[in-house]
Design a protein around this motif. Structure first.
Motif, PDB file in Angstrom:
ATOM      1  N   CYS A 147      21.934  26.161  13.837  1.00 16.13           N
ATOM      2  CA  CYS A 147      21.909  24.865  12.861  1.00 16.13           C
ATOM      3  C   CYS A 147      22.726  23.923  13.325  1.00 16.13           C
ATOM      4  O   CYS A 147      23.402  23.879  14.896  1.00 16.13           O
ATOM      5  CB  CYS A 147      22.439  25.479  11.331  1.00 16.13           C
ATOM      6  N   ALA A 148      22.491  23.040  12.911  1.00 17.11           N
ATOM      7  CA  ALA A 148      22.878  21.448  13.591  1.00 17.11           C
ATOM      8  C   ALA A 148      24.105  20.991  13.533  1.00 17.11           C
ATOM      9  O   ALA A 148      24.862  20.564  13.952  1.00 17.11           O
ATOM     10  CB  ALA A 148      21.809  19.976  13.454  1.00 17.11           C
ATOM     11  N   CYS A 149      24.697  20.873  11.843  1.00 14.43           N
ATOM     12  CA  CYS A 149      25.994  21.267  11.790  1.00 14.43           C
ATOM     13  C   CYS A 149      27.067  22.126  11.809  1.00 14.43           C
ATOM     14  O   CYS A 149      28.279  21.954  11.695  1.00 14.43           O
ATOM     15  CB  CYS A 149      25.756  20.791   9.620  1.00 14.43           C
ATOM     16  N   GLY A 150      26.326  23.242  12.671  1.00 15.30           N
ATOM     17  CA  GLY A 150      27.969  24.318  12.834  1.00 15.30           C
ATOM     18  C   GLY A 150      27.854  24.986  12.338  1.00 15.30           C
ATOM     19  O   GLY A 150      29.250  25.474  12.344  1.00 15.30           O
ATOM     20  N   LYS A 151      27.707  25.240  10.800  1.00 16.89           N
ATOM     21  CA  LYS A 151      27.945  25.548  10.210  1.00 16.89           C
ATOM     22  C   LYS A 151      27.291  27.852   9.528  1.00 16.89           C
ATOM     23  O   LYS A 151      28.356  28.200   9.718  1.00 16.89           O
ATOM     24  CB  LYS A 151      27.272  25.805   8.350  1.00 16.89           C
ATOM     25  N   CYS A 179      19.971  26.769   6.874  1.00 16.00           N
ATOM     26  CA  CYS A 179      21.226  25.600   6.375  1.00 16.00           C
ATOM     27  C   CYS A 179      21.270  25.243   5.275  1.00 16.00           C
ATOM     28  O   CYS A 179      20.027  24.239   5.168  1.00 16.00           O
ATOM     29  CB  CYS A 179      21.852  25.456   7.832  1.00 16.00           C
ATOM     30  N   HIS A 189      22.965  23.261   4.168  1.00 21.26           N
ATOM     31  CA  HIS A 189      24.026  21.455   5.120  1.00 21.26           C
ATOM     32  C   HIS A 189      22.849  20.742   5.555  1.00 21.26           C
ATOM     33  O   HIS A 189      22.868  19.680   5.248  1.00 21.26           O
ATOM     34  CB  HIS A 189      25.191  22.311   5.069  1.00 21.26           C
ATOM     35  N   CYS A 190      22.143  21.553   6.720  1.00 24.91           N
ATOM     36  CA  CYS A 190      21.568  20.524   7.596  1.00 24.91           C
ATOM     37  C   CYS A 190      20.318  20.609   7.577  1.00 24.91           C
ATOM     38  O   CYS A 190      19.406  19.698   8.616  1.00 24.91           O
ATOM     39  CB  CYS A 190      22.861  20.406   9.096  1.00 24.91           C
TER      40      CYS A 190
HETATM   41 ZN   LIG Z   1      23.396  23.160   8.867  1.00 22.11          ZN
END
Ligand SMILES: [Zn+2]
Ligand SMILES: [Zn+2]
Length: 217
Positions: free
Chosen positions: A60-64, A75, A77-78
């Motif tokens: 994902c984009a945020c790295g979670k 995700c 988050h993102c």
């Molecule tokens: Zn994410």
């Protein structure tokens, strides 16, 4: 002048807003931000992976989340769906227009209030830079409610895509259908009682390969 070939005009018609929304994964509302360093700054732009799909398989984009074990989750988050980069060939976005515009290739169709944005893979090609510029221009025109800017940018989009669409159809390329949708056109559904030569009922289908015999229609 912008014009479809008679064959294409017989096969495609301007998309309705509903058709544009139903294939879209998100609203484009800001031009690309070259200075962006964080995923939050790319939200709602052509670089938004939540709309257009992940840049790296299963990340994902945020790295979670990272890794195949998270396949197909979104995700929290993102908002990016953990899938393969292949999604970037399929996921459309769209642009909402403050003032509807009439499709220059339609015959007295209803004015459109939503314009599709092609999947990222097309924007990432060698020629795709110009495409990205046009989408950014449209988003800017929406922001300042410039009807003239919108019409110009939409025409520019069609001018860019039409030659590619013609080649794609000529060579039966797989991307032909996606590209034509990028022009805010959709296949005309087949009228009641349509049959393939093999007898398969084609009524209401928008396929160009017969599901019964595999013949190109
Ligand atoms: Zn994410
Ligand atoms: Zn058939």
């Amino acid at each position: 002048m912008l014009q479809l070939t008679p064959t294409l005009a017989a096969r495609y018609k301007p998309a309705t807003d509903r058709e544009v929304y139903s294939q879209s994964f998100g609203l484009l509302k800001a031009p690309r931000n070259p200075a962006a360093t964080a995923w939050e700054q790319r939200r709602g732009t052509l670089d938004d992976q939540a709309i257009f799909g992940p840049l790296v398989d299963f990340e994902c984009a945020c790295g979670k989340y990272r890794g195949r074990q998270y396949q197909n989750i979104i995700c929290d988050h993102c908002g990016v769906k953990l899938t393969t980069r292949q999604a970037r060939r399929q996921r459309f976005g769209h642009i909402d227009l403050p003032v509807p515009i009439v499709h220059p290739l339609g015959q007295s169709g209803e004015p459109a209030s939503a314009i599709p944005v092609l999947p990222a893979a097309f924007v990432e090609t060698k020629g795709g830079g110009r495409l990205a510029d046009v989408y950014d221009e449209m988003v800017r025109s929406v922001a300042c409610e410039s009807q003239e800017g919108l019409t110009t940018a939409f025409n520019r989009l069609l001018e860019l895509l039409l030659p590619v669409v013609l080649v794609a159809h000529e060579w039966n390329l797989q991307e032909a259908d996606v590209l034509i949708r990028g022009m805010a056109l959709v296949p005309r559904t087949r009228p009641a009682g349509s049959l393939c030569s093999c007898g398969y009922p084609l009524e209401g289908l928008d396929v160009f390969v017969c599901p019964g015999c595999g013949k190109r229609l």
